[in-house]
Write a protein that holds these residues in place. Structure first.
Motif, PDB file in Angstrom:
ATOM      1  N   TYR A 217     -49.185 133.257  -5.238  1.00 33.31           N
ATOM      2  CA  TYR A 217     -48.717 134.228  -6.220  1.00 33.31           C
ATOM      3  C   TYR A 217     -47.407 134.890  -5.825  1.00 33.31           C
ATOM      4  O   TYR A 217     -46.552 135.162  -6.683  1.00 33.31           O
ATOM      5  CB  TYR A 217     -49.785 135.294  -6.468  1.00 33.31           C
TER       6      TYR A 217
ATOM      7  N   TYR B 221     -54.015 137.612  -9.572  1.00 34.22           N
ATOM      8  CA  TYR B 221     -53.734 137.715 -11.009  1.00 34.22           C
ATOM      9  C   TYR B 221     -54.829 138.506 -11.727  1.00 34.22           C
ATOM     10  O   TYR B 221     -54.550 139.270 -12.651  1.00 34.22           O
ATOM     11  CB  TYR B 221     -53.588 136.324 -11.608  1.00 34.22           C
TER      12      TYR B 221
ATOM     13  N   VAL C 156     -45.956 138.648 -14.588  1.00 32.88           N
ATOM     14  CA  VAL C 156     -47.104 138.235 -13.785  1.00 32.88           C
ATOM     15  C   VAL C 156     -47.979 137.259 -14.562  1.00 32.88           C
ATOM     16  O   VAL C 156     -48.467 136.257 -14.013  1.00 32.88           O
ATOM     17  CB  VAL C 156     -47.922 139.458 -13.335  1.00 32.88           C
ATOM     18  N   ARG C 157     -48.145 137.516 -15.858  1.00 29.88           N
ATOM     19  CA  ARG C 157     -48.959 136.620 -16.686  1.00 29.88           C
ATOM     20  C   ARG C 157     -48.332 135.227 -16.752  1.00 29.88           C
ATOM     21  O   ARG C 157     -49.024 134.212 -16.633  1.00 29.88           O
ATOM     22  CB  ARG C 157     -49.101 137.205 -18.088  1.00 29.88           C
ATOM     23  N   GLU C 158     -47.015 135.175 -16.927  1.00 26.95           N
ATOM     24  CA  GLU C 158     -46.334 133.885 -16.976  1.00 26.95           C
ATOM     25  C   GLU C 158     -46.416 133.171 -15.623  1.00 26.95           C
ATOM     26  O   GLU C 158     -46.574 131.954 -15.563  1.00 26.95           O
ATOM     27  CB  GLU C 158     -44.873 134.077 -17.388  1.00 26.95           C
TER      28      GLU C 158
ATOM     29  N   ARG D  56     -45.837 143.121 -16.483  1.00 23.18           N
ATOM     30  CA  ARG D  56     -47.147 142.521 -16.775  1.00 23.18           C
ATOM     31  C   ARG D  56     -46.951 141.137 -17.389  1.00 23.18           C
ATOM     32  O   ARG D  56     -47.677 140.183 -17.041  1.00 23.18           O
ATOM     33  CB  ARG D  56     -47.950 143.419 -17.725  1.00 23.18           C
ATOM     34  N   ALA D  57     -45.965 140.992 -18.266  1.00 19.09           N
ATOM     35  CA  ALA D  57     -45.692 139.693 -18.864  1.00 19.09           C
ATOM     36  C   ALA D  57     -45.188 138.694 -17.826  1.00 19.09           C
ATOM     37  O   ALA D  57     -45.542 137.508 -17.866  1.00 19.09           O
ATOM     38  CB  ALA D  57     -44.673 139.846 -19.989  1.00 19.09           C
TER      39      ALA D  57
ATOM     40  N   HIS E 160     -54.113 142.245 -10.884  1.00 22.20           N
ATOM     41  CA  HIS E 160     -53.017 142.865 -11.629  1.00 22.20           C
ATOM     42  C   HIS E 160     -53.418 143.138 -13.073  1.00 22.20           C
ATOM     43  O   HIS E 160     -53.103 144.205 -13.617  1.00 22.20           O
ATOM     44  CB  HIS E 160     -51.760 141.992 -11.584  1.00 22.20           C
ATOM     45  N   ALA E 161     -54.125 142.208 -13.693  1.00 23.88           N
ATOM     46  CA  ALA E 161     -54.597 142.442 -15.057  1.00 23.88           C
ATOM     47  C   ALA E 161     -55.528 143.641 -15.119  1.00 23.88           C
ATOM     48  O   ALA E 161     -55.453 144.472 -16.042  1.00 23.88           O
ATOM     49  CB  ALA E 161     -55.284 141.189 -15.595  1.00 23.88           C
TER      50      ALA E 161
ATOM     51  N   HIS F  62     -55.537 133.297  -7.771  1.00 26.24           N
ATOM     52  CA  HIS F  62     -56.366 133.683  -8.914  1.00 26.24           C
ATOM     53  C   HIS F  62     -56.893 135.107  -8.750  1.00 26.24           C
ATOM     54  O   HIS F  62     -56.975 135.867  -9.728  1.00 26.24           O
ATOM     55  CB  HIS F  62     -57.530 132.704  -9.072  1.00 26.24           C
TER      56      HIS F  62
ATOM     57  N   SER G 233     -48.805 133.333 -13.541  1.00 23.93           N
ATOM     58  CA  SER G 233     -50.169 132.818 -13.372  1.00 23.93           C
ATOM     59  C   SER G 233     -50.389 131.530 -14.156  1.00 23.93           C
ATOM     60  O   SER G 233     -51.284 130.745 -13.825  1.00 23.93           O
ATOM     61  CB  SER G 233     -51.186 133.870 -13.822  1.00 23.93           C
ATOM     62  N   ARG G 234     -49.573 131.308 -15.196  1.00 19.71           N
ATOM     63  CA  ARG G 234     -49.731 130.115 -16.030  1.00 19.71           C
ATOM     64  C   ARG G 234     -48.750 129.004 -15.667  1.00 19.71           C
ATOM     65  O   ARG G 234     -48.842 127.898 -16.206  1.00 19.71           O
ATOM     66  CB  ARG G 234     -49.521 130.491 -17.501  1.00 19.71           C
TER      67      ARG G 234
END
Length: 374
Positions: free
Chosen positions: A231, A134, A214-216, A211-212, A137-138, A131, A218-219
């Motif tokens: 991660y 993530y 990494v976002r995926e 970025r997309a 990175h954001a 967490h 995280s989900r």
């Protein structure tokens, strides 16, 4: 809508800044103690981020010229340094970290303290570490002053001096999304672990597609660990098909076509060698990894206070065995107490039955309440 984005991408990249060194703090036991030891090393000539005095030899002078950070005539802009907490910073902790950083603060253009502000449900070890990453990175993607960042955990120990300049050279040599170490060292690991880049690595902080990704990640639902995959393993699943015994829970995240176009952006390098869970001193690390600036591992340098010769895996297994034996002992004790309680209950039942038979013969009530007067 995709065309304007593609046209705007070069301008976005040009507007981006430079490198940030991000040091995360998590709920891992003794993270602060490891950070104090590491920052202490940053203030010694052999491991300083930049030239603090004439005794510090540049990292590039110790390694081959093909390592990717050979000395250059032009100077690099100093990186930023960002300490990233899992929850929020307590003022006394921030003061302590600033004091531990000491003179090494001069090697960075700015020093910041940020926080992931995790909830109690999100925090904890090891899933809280993911967490934190993530959130980092954001944050770095949103910060226009950052183009790449080096994620270095408290137990990622430098083994050469003036590594900040060397990192600057590494981010300018080629395009990448992730650049870091495969699993090194003698400790046996599973095949799918071998294929991932360790989390102590360089990361892109300006590419919208990454970025997309990494976002995926995280989900994504955990497939290998409880609650949340680490991660670095979650990101690896996008580029490599992890090996799993069942072959059902670890199917590739992306198509072969997607990976063919992007696999080159997931790069293995030696500058931060991941010497997995094994003992390694500085001199031995320099011999084993001639292109390394850092060595990461639970048994490396910064944790010299641990008993040598025993790997953390062995320690963990011993603790798990001790806990298992303790659980077995507790269950046996409960069963023993149950047996005793059953025997007592049986005895009381026999006594009660005898009293019942006697009371029926004499016409007395079953229970006699006495005031204690004889």
């Amino acid at each position: 809508m995709g065309l304007p984005l593609l046209l705007a991408a070069p301008a976005l990249a040009a507007a981006r800044g430079g490198l940030a060194v991000v040091v995360p703090l998590t709920a891992a036991p003794r993270d602060l103690a490891r950070l104090r030891a590491t920052l202490g090393r940053w203030n010694t000539p052999d491991f300083a981020p930049c030239r603090l005095d004439d005794r510090a030899t540049p990292a590039a002078a110790h390694v081959r010229r093909d390592c990717g950070f050979a000395p250059e005539k032009r100077a690099h802009e100093p990186p930023a340094l960002i300490f990233y907490a899992n929850r929020r910073w307590h003022e006394h902790v921030r003061r302590d970290v600033g004091a531990w950083l000491g003179a090494a603060a001069a090697c960075f253009q700015r020093v910041e303290f940020r926080a992931a502000n995790l909830t109690a449900a999100e925090d904890g070890y090891p899933y809280g570490a993911s967490h934190v990453f993530y959130a980092v990175h954001a944050d770095m993607f949103a910060d226009r002053r950052v183009r790449h960042f080096f994620y270095t955990e408290p137990d990622n120990a430098p083994i050469r001096a003036r590594w900040a300049d060397a990192l600057q050279a590494l981010v300018q040599t080629e395009r990448f999304w992730v650049k870091g170490s495969a699993v090194r060292g003698p400790v046996k690991v599973d095949e799918w672990v071998i294929r991932h880049v360790n989390g102590n690595a360089l990361y892109d902080a300006h590419d919208a597609e990454f970025r997309a990704v990494v976002r995926e990640a995280s989900r994504a639902a955990p497939r290998m660990h409880a609650r949340l995959d680490p991660y670095d393993l979650a990101l690896a699943a996008y580029f490599h098909d992890p090996w799993c015994p069942t072959g059902r829970h670890c199917a590739p995240t992306t198509s072969v076509a997607w990976r063919r176009e992007r696999l080159h952006l997931y790069r293995f390098a030696e500058f931060a060698a991941n010497h997995h869970d094994a003992v390694l001193g500085v001199a031995a690390a320099r011999r084993a990894y001639p292109c390394a600036l850092f060595v990461h591992g639970n048994r490396t340098a910064v944790n010299a206070d641990r008993a040598r010769g025993v790997s953390p895996n062995a320690v963990i297994k011993a603790r798990e065995l001790a806990r298992k034996r303790a659980r077995v002992a507790r269950r046996a004790a409960r069963r023993g107490r149950g047996v005793v309680a059953g025997a007592v209950a049986s005895l009381l039942a026999v006594v009660a039955a005898r009293r019942l038979r006697g009371s029926r013969g004499r016409g007395r009530p079953l229970f006699v309440y006495s005031s204690g007067a004889g």
